[in-house]
Scaffold this motif. Structure first.
Motif, mmCIF file in Angstrom:
data_model
loop_
_atom_site.group_PDB
_atom_site.id
_atom_site.type_symbol
_atom_site.label_atom_id
_atom_site.label_comp_id
_atom_site.label_asym_id
_atom_site.label_seq_id
_atom_site.Cartn_x
_atom_site.Cartn_y
_atom_site.Cartn_z
ATOM 1 N N GLY A 122 18.515 -45.391 23.499
ATOM 2 C CA GLY A 122 18.843 -44.557 22.353
ATOM 3 C C GLY A 122 19.783 -43.437 22.739
ATOM 4 N N ASP A 123 20.357 -42.798 21.730
ATOM 5 C CA ASP A 123 21.397 -41.794 21.888
ATOM 6 C C ASP A 123 20.840 -40.420 21.520
ATOM 7 O OD1 ASP A 123 23.701 -40.250 21.841
ATOM 8 O OD2 ASP A 123 24.883 -41.705 20.716
ATOM 9 N N ILE A 124 20.986 -39.436 22.420
ATOM 10 C CA ILE A 124 20.493 -38.092 22.125
ATOM 11 C C ILE A 124 21.240 -37.451 20.953
ATOM 12 C CG2 ILE A 124 19.676 -37.663 24.468
ATOM 13 C CD1 ILE A 124 22.216 -35.929 24.890
ATOM 14 N N CYS A 125 22.412 -37.992 20.608
ATOM 15 C CA CYS A 125 23.186 -37.448 19.482
ATOM 16 C C CYS A 125 22.790 -38.063 18.141
ATOM 17 C CB CYS A 125 24.680 -37.649 19.728
ATOM 18 S SG CYS A 125 25.308 -36.749 21.156
ATOM 19 N N ALA B 273 31.912 -32.154 24.767
ATOM 20 C CA ALA B 273 31.273 -31.141 23.922
ATOM 21 C C ALA B 273 30.249 -31.781 22.992
ATOM 22 C CB ALA B 273 32.331 -30.390 23.122
ATOM 23 N N TYR B 274 30.577 -32.941 22.461
ATOM 24 C CA TYR B 274 29.688 -33.631 21.518
ATOM 25 C C TYR B 274 28.392 -34.047 22.198
ATOM 26 C CZ TYR B 274 28.097 -37.196 18.187
ATOM 27 O OH TYR B 274 27.343 -37.943 17.317
ATOM 28 N N VAL B 275 28.505 -34.740 23.326
ATOM 29 C CA VAL B 275 27.312 -35.242 24.006
ATOM 30 C C VAL B 275 26.530 -34.110 24.662
ATOM 31 C CG1 VAL B 275 26.464 -36.714 25.885
ATOM 32 C CG2 VAL B 275 28.314 -37.518 24.400
ATOM 33 N N TYR C 242 26.250 -30.704 21.581
ATOM 34 C CA TYR C 242 25.604 -31.132 20.336
ATOM 35 C C TYR C 242 24.341 -31.940 20.631
ATOM 36 C CZ TYR C 242 24.925 -33.623 15.912
ATOM 37 O OH TYR C 242 24.392 -34.156 14.768
ATOM 38 N N GLY C 243 24.397 -32.862 21.592
ATOM 39 C CA GLY C 243 23.223 -33.670 21.926
ATOM 40 C C GLY C 243 22.057 -32.814 22.378
ATOM 41 N N THR C 244 22.342 -31.758 23.130
ATOM 42 C CA THR C 244 21.279 -30.839 23.566
ATOM 43 C C THR C 244 20.676 -30.108 22.365
ATOM 44 O OG1 THR C 244 22.311 -30.567 25.730
ATOM 45 C CG2 THR C 244 20.765 -28.851 25.041
ATOM 46 N N CYS C 245 21.507 -29.725 21.424
ATOM 47 C CA CYS C 245 20.991 -29.071 20.213
ATOM 48 C C CYS C 245 20.063 -29.999 19.424
ATOM 49 C CB CYS C 245 22.153 -28.628 19.319
ATOM 50 S SG CYS C 245 23.120 -27.274 19.986
ATOM 51 N N ILE C 246 20.422 -31.266 19.316
ATOM 52 C CA ILE C 246 19.571 -32.239 18.631
ATOM 53 C C ILE C 246 18.204 -32.311 19.312
ATOM 54 C CG2 ILE C 246 19.260 -34.701 18.134
ATOM 55 C CD1 ILE C 246 21.301 -33.422 16.324
ATOM 56 N N LEU C 247 18.211 -32.424 20.634
ATOM 57 C CA LEU C 247 16.953 -32.495 21.389
ATOM 58 C C LEU C 247 16.136 -31.219 21.239
ATOM 59 C CD1 LEU C 247 17.935 -34.145 24.779
ATOM 60 C CD2 LEU C 247 16.203 -34.981 23.207
ATOM 61 N N LEU C 248 16.786 -30.078 21.336
ATOM 62 C CA LEU C 248 16.084 -28.803 21.224
ATOM 63 C C LEU C 248 15.359 -28.675 19.886
ATOM 64 C CD1 LEU C 248 18.650 -26.294 22.735
ATOM 65 C CD2 LEU C 248 16.276 -26.534 23.482
ATOM 66 N N ASN C 249 16.048 -28.983 18.825
ATOM 67 C CA ASN C 249 15.447 -28.849 17.490
ATOM 68 C C ASN C 249 14.261 -29.781 17.317
ATOM 69 O OD1 ASN C 249 16.952 -26.946 15.500
ATOM 70 N ND2 ASN C 249 18.591 -27.915 16.668
ATOM 71 N N LYS D 153 28.879 -16.477 33.415
ATOM 72 C CA LYS D 153 29.390 -17.846 33.364
ATOM 73 C C LYS D 153 30.884 -17.807 33.057
ATOM 74 C CE LYS D 153 26.239 -19.019 30.315
ATOM 75 N NZ LYS D 153 25.410 -19.810 29.369
ATOM 76 N N ARG D 154 31.677 -18.427 33.929
ATOM 77 C CA ARG D 154 33.132 -18.492 33.730
ATOM 78 C C ARG D 154 33.617 -19.908 34.020
ATOM 79 N NH1 ARG D 154 33.012 -13.236 36.526
ATOM 80 N NH2 ARG D 154 33.493 -11.584 35.023
ATOM 81 N N PRO D 155 33.195 -20.881 33.218
ATOM 82 C CA PRO D 155 33.564 -22.284 33.485
ATOM 83 C C PRO D 155 35.062 -22.492 33.372
ATOM 84 C CG PRO D 155 32.590 -22.067 31.298
ATOM 85 C CD PRO D 155 32.400 -20.742 31.977
ATOM 86 N N THR D 156 35.598 -23.385 34.209
ATOM 87 C CA THR D 156 37.045 -23.589 34.267
ATOM 88 C C THR D 156 37.477 -24.995 33.876
ATOM 89 O OG1 THR D 156 36.927 -24.187 36.611
ATOM 90 C CG2 THR D 156 37.295 -21.859 36.087
ATOM 91 N N ASN D 157 36.533 -25.854 33.488
ATOM 92 C CA ASN D 157 36.905 -27.198 33.045
ATOM 93 C C ASN D 157 36.041 -27.579 31.846
ATOM 94 O OD1 ASN D 157 34.440 -28.750 34.019
ATOM 95 N ND2 ASN D 157 35.137 -27.920 35.975
ATOM 96 N N PRO D 158 36.451 -28.579 31.064
ATOM 97 C CA PRO D 158 35.700 -28.924 29.852
ATOM 98 C C PRO D 158 34.263 -29.348 30.111
ATOM 99 C CG PRO D 158 37.907 -29.851 29.764
ATOM 100 C CD PRO D 158 37.745 -29.313 31.145
ATOM 101 N N TYR D 159 34.009 -30.044 31.225
ATOM 102 C CA TYR D 159 32.627 -30.422 31.550
ATOM 103 C C TYR D 159 31.763 -29.181 31.716
ATOM 104 C CZ TYR D 159 28.720 -31.299 34.717
ATOM 105 O OH TYR D 159 27.488 -31.299 35.305
ATOM 106 N N ALA D 160 32.177 -28.265 32.574
ATOM 107 C CA ALA D 160 31.401 -27.062 32.826
ATOM 108 C C ALA D 160 31.252 -26.221 31.563
ATOM 109 C CB ALA D 160 32.052 -26.251 33.942
ATOM 110 N N SER D 161 32.301 -26.185 30.747
ATOM 111 C CA SER D 161 32.238 -25.422 29.495
ATOM 112 C C SER D 161 31.188 -25.989 28.554
ATOM 113 C CB SER D 161 33.612 -25.427 28.818
ATOM 114 O OG SER D 161 34.584 -24.807 29.627
ATOM 115 N N SER D 162 31.110 -27.316 28.486
ATOM 116 C CA SER D 162 30.121 -27.940 27.594
ATOM 117 C C SER D 162 28.701 -27.688 28.082
ATOM 118 C CB SER D 162 30.389 -29.444 27.476
ATOM 119 O OG SER D 162 30.121 -30.122 28.694
ATOM 120 N N LYS D 163 28.508 -27.645 29.407
ATOM 121 C CA LYS D 163 27.185 -27.355 29.961
ATOM 122 C C LYS D 163 26.823 -25.882 29.749
ATOM 123 C CE LYS D 163 25.039 -29.989 32.241
ATOM 124 N NZ LYS D 163 23.978 -30.958 31.863
#
Length: 345
Positions: free
Chosen positions: A68-71, A108-110, A113-120, A153-163
């Motif tokens: 299943g998909d967390i999103c 950003a989506y996975v 957003y996916g973390t928000c779905i799980l949290l709620n 937190k000062r992320p410098t790439n899209p992966y780190a920014s999404s985390k």
């Protein structure tokens, strides 16, 4: 009706991304060491996942796999309504920095957003502990200053920014609802079960297929590497004695440059004895748009709980090399992971 506690299990644990790298080690440890726990592995089975990672415990009575998909909010809501989950270990994520530069929206989506779905869903179900597995990369790079858990937190790439964004949502549930969350920020992790797009399994696999190690840029950037089972032990420690609402760095003092990493792997796999022989197995390619030089972290906070890494680099890397000899094809598209990153013009 939901699952009943009279099933004999003291805890029901949901592990997201359980067919992936670190999470598969976590599941195996939980299933084997805690027969009183029922472990639910939720995984989308994306390109970097493999159920072969779970073969040692796939038939255990206290383990179940769900695809299943967390999103998928409806699926996740139903999951929490029916499985009576006590603990969430949230690993599932898009994690490859190279890909994040081309697919920032997907990350950003996975990851966020996916973390928000799980949290709620977890909050609505009254889960007793939600552990979010993050990364040292949320701090950004540093040449000298070591990061502790209060560092910005000062992320410098899209992966780190999404985390980093996902972390903010996780902490907001603690601040607003006192929902019992914990965040971990790990150094780079290596070992068996890792899809060969990451640097250690990639270099190992390239060399085992008689191809050169492709190094981004100069290779002067350094990384701190933790063996997978040490990370599992850190998470088990946090589950037992970690304080709710807290962040824990999970780091190591072992640090190695990417060029030195390539050299050591070449010497081990190709049995080279001279610099000339070693250099024949190295190829330099264009660097990422941004490539942080170091991620130095302080880990005294988790040390105070009694955890420290136990697996020495020389032992861990030899175990890892040996594993990839027979398991490179655990993923159907593993060969494409060996191609070098090509920066868009």
């Amino acid at each position: 009706m939901g699952a009943e506690k009279c099933d004999g299990y003291s805890k029901r644990v949901l592990v997201t991304g359980g067919a992936g790298f670190i999470a598969s080690h976590m599941i195996i440890s939980l299933v084997e060491a805690h027969p009183d726990y029922f472990i639910i592995n939720l995984d989308k089975l994306d390109y970097c996942a493999s159920l072969k990672n779970l073969e040692p415990i796939s038939n255990r009575p206290n383990y179940k796999f769900l695809q299943g998909d967390i999103c998928d909010s409806d699926f996740i809501k139903h999951l929490f309504e029916t499985e009576n989950i006590d603990i969430v270990l949230h690993f599932a994520a898009q994690t490859h920095v190279d890909l994040s530069f081309r697919h920032s929206y997907k990350f950003a989506y996975v990851n966020t957003y996916g973390t928000c779905i799980l949290l709620n869903a977890a909050y609505g179900a009254g889960v007793e502990k939600f552990v979010y597995i993050s990364t040292d990369e949320v701090y950004g790079g540093s040449l000298d200053k070591e990061f502790d858990e209060t560092s910005p937190k000062r992320p410098t790439n899209p992966y780190a920014s999404s985390k980093a964004a996902a972390e903010s949502f996780v902490l907001s549930f603690w601040e607003r609802y006192k929902f019992p969350v914990v965040i971990t920020r790990c150094s780079n992790v290596y070992g068996p079960h890792q899809y060969p797009e990451k640097v250690i399994p990639k270099f190992i696999s390239l060399l085992q297929h008689n191809r050169k190690c492709c190094i981004h840029g100069t290779g002067h950037q350094t990384r701190n590497f933790l063996y997978a089972t040490d990370v599992v032990e850190a998470l088990l420690t946090i589950l037992k004695t970690g304080k709710l609402g807290e962040i824990y760095n999970v780091g190591t003092s072992f640090e190695i440059s990417i060029s030195q990493l390539a050299r050591e792997l070449i010497e081990l796999i190709k049995d080279t004895t001279t610099d000339t022989e070693t250099k024949e197995w190295v190829e330099y390619v264009n660097d990422r748009p941004i490539n942080d030089l170091r991620y130095p972290m302080k880990s005294e906070k988790i040390h105070s709980l009694g955890w420290r890494p136990q697996v020495h680099w020389k032992d861990g890397i030899r175990r890892t090399i040996e594993w990839y000899k027979n398991n490179f094809h655990n993923w159907k598209d593993s060969k494409q992971a060996l191609e070098p990153f090509l920066c868009d013009s």
